[in-house]
Write an enzyme that holds these catalytic residues in place. Structure first.
Site, PDB file in Angstrom:
ATOM      1  N   SER A  95       0.847  -1.190   0.000  1.00  0.00           N
ATOM      2  CA  SER A  95       0.000   0.000   0.000  1.00  0.00           C
ATOM      3  C   SER A  95       0.887   1.245   0.000  1.00  0.00           C
ATOM      4  CB  SER A  95      -0.928  -0.024   1.220  1.00  0.00           C
ATOM      5  OG  SER A  95      -1.924   0.968   1.106  1.00  0.00           O
ATOM      6  N   ASN A  96       0.320   2.387   0.349  1.00  0.00           N
ATOM      7  CA  ASN A  96       1.101   3.618   0.441  1.00  0.00           C
ATOM      8  C   ASN A  96       0.557   4.472   1.585  1.00  0.00           C
ATOM      9  OD1 ASN A  96      -1.053   5.413  -0.638  1.00  0.00           O
ATOM     10  ND2 ASN A  96      -0.762   4.137  -2.453  1.00  0.00           N
TER      11      ASN A  96
END
Ligand code: CTP
Length: 407
Positions: free
Chosen positions: A214-215
């Site tokens: 993810s980020n």
């Protein structure tokens, strides 16, 4: 918000009426929110309200005198003046008794007299015991008040006064009321009646049942845009990954996990959207073969094969509503402007909102942002100063509105 206040409250006059119910303690929080947002708040208490909460509380929170009686010597025309000066009138809580008196058009106290004397929008925030709300007489009063043009915010399901359990009767939360007041204060806009689709937050690509890629996106920017579009009168849908902020009042929403799920949710809605704002940060890569079981340590390095996720803007481009205004974001570390301009063309955008990933106070997670707006066909990009994300949202929507008006 900042010292300059929050659009559209700055410098606006709000007449805040309080009738006598237990929820009136929460109205103190609303007075604080309205004042902090920049409004000038004139509080009017009914006699019954003074049994529940004191004028001093509101005076301290608003910094302005509080009004109670209709027949105070020297202030007998208060109701005309207060009603005329108000940009919006809010009654919170509006009790069963207050709604009955307002429905009959009585003017035997300052607050009911103000209701008859104002020409501004009126929001009644109902709160009472659940059986009193359910009573056919109260429901008839509510219908009649709506017919007279009053906006009525219905009570929510929740805990009532001590010993009364829970049920539909509880007053809406102060920030919900604030959002509705903001919508009433908003000047007429081209967003009224339009459909706006906003994406927000990161996506997650599963590696195995307990791990994902993810980020750092929090969803704050997209959520601020969705809130501002609703406030301007739009019908707003939010497609969000796992965000860390609450969904704004009034906004229809769907939560997704992966970029593919986000693409599908966008594809299902984009055909009716007059405006698409793609502020999400979808993961660009996903594990080629996510494991059904938890991956165990092997004692040596492991390779993870990744493949690209679908590009949402590109793969849904053909389904867009003709004439829709489309806004994309570009978060860059190098060749900022060149990359933003490339995305404008490659993804078929009208505006690209560019932010530098490494700038302090801007980008992921924080409440502020410094963006440059790159518009198709415009000679120069427009650089905005460091602003609260809610102010950035309004700046972006101002540009979108100009594009809507030009189509
Ligand atoms: N976007 C999208 N689908 C993706 C990835 C991004 O629609 N799978 C959208 C973003 O929401 C944003 C715009 O495309 O509005 C640009 O996203 P960005 O991550 O900056 O660009 P990428 O296309 O991923 O390009 P790069 O990784 O080369 O910067």
């Amino acid at each position: 918000m900042t010292a300059t206040g929050l659009r559209p409250f700055q410098g606006r006059r709000v007449l805040l009426g309080v009738s006598g119910g237990i929820a009136s303690y929460k109205t103190a929080g609303l007075a604080r929110l309205l004042t902090t947002a920049g409004a000038e708040v004139d509080v009017v208490l009914t006699r019954a309200a003074t049994e529940f909460i004191g004028a001093v509380t509101f005076e301290a929170l608003t910094g302005r005198p509080v009004h109670i009686g209709l027949f105070t010597p020297g202030r007998t025309l208060d109701h005309i003046k207060l009603a005329r000066d108000a940009d919006v009138v809010v009654v919170a809580p509006a009790t069963a008794d207050f709604m009955a008196r307002a429905a009959m058009g009585l003017a035997d106290d300052l607050l009911t007299a103000c209701l008859l004397a104002t020409e501004s929008p009126v929001l009644l925030v109902a709160a009472m015991n659940d059986r009193m709300w359910a009573h056919a007489q109260t429901q008839a009063n509510a219908d009649h008040l709506r017919g007279l043009g009053y906006r009525l915010l219905e009570p929510e399901e929740g805990l009532l006064a001590a010993g009364e359990g829970s049920g539909p009767g509880r007053m809406a939360a102060p920030d919900t009321i604030l959002a509705h007041v903001g919508r009433l204060l908003e000047p007429a806009s081209s967003f009224a009646g339009r459909t706006v689709l906003v994406t927000a937050g990161p996506t997650r690509e599963q590696i195995d049942p307990v791990r994902f890629l993810s980020n750092y996106s929090s969803g704050k920017m997209g959520v601020a845009i969705a809130a501002a579009a609703w406030r301007r009168g739009a019908k707003v849908s939010l497609v969000a990954g796992p965000i860390t902020v609450p969904v704004p009042v009034g906004v229809e929403h769907v939560f997704v996990q992966s970029t593919t799920e986000m693409r599908d949710a966008v594809a299902g809605r984009v055909g009716t959207a007059d405006v698409l704002v793609m502020s999400a940060a979808p993961a660009d890569y996903q594990p080629a073969a996510p494991s059904a079981n938890k991956l165990k340590k092997t004692g040596s390095a492991r390779e993870l094969e990744l493949r690209e996720t679908p590009d949402i803007l590109v793969t849904t481009r053909a389904s867009r509503k003709p004439g829709a205004v489309v806004v994309g974001f570009a978060l860059e570390t190098d060749d900022l402007l060149a990359n933003a301009k490339r995305k404008l063309d490659a993804k078929g955008l009208d505006l690209v909102i560019l932010n530098a990933a490494n700038e302090p106070g801007a980008g992921f997670g924080v409440d502020t942002n410094r963006v440059t707006i790159v518009q198709r066909g415009a000679p120069e990009p427009e650089q905005l100063p460091l602003l609260d994300k809610r102010a950035v949202a309004d700046a972006i929507l101002d540009r979108v509105e100009a594009l809507i008006n030009g189509r």
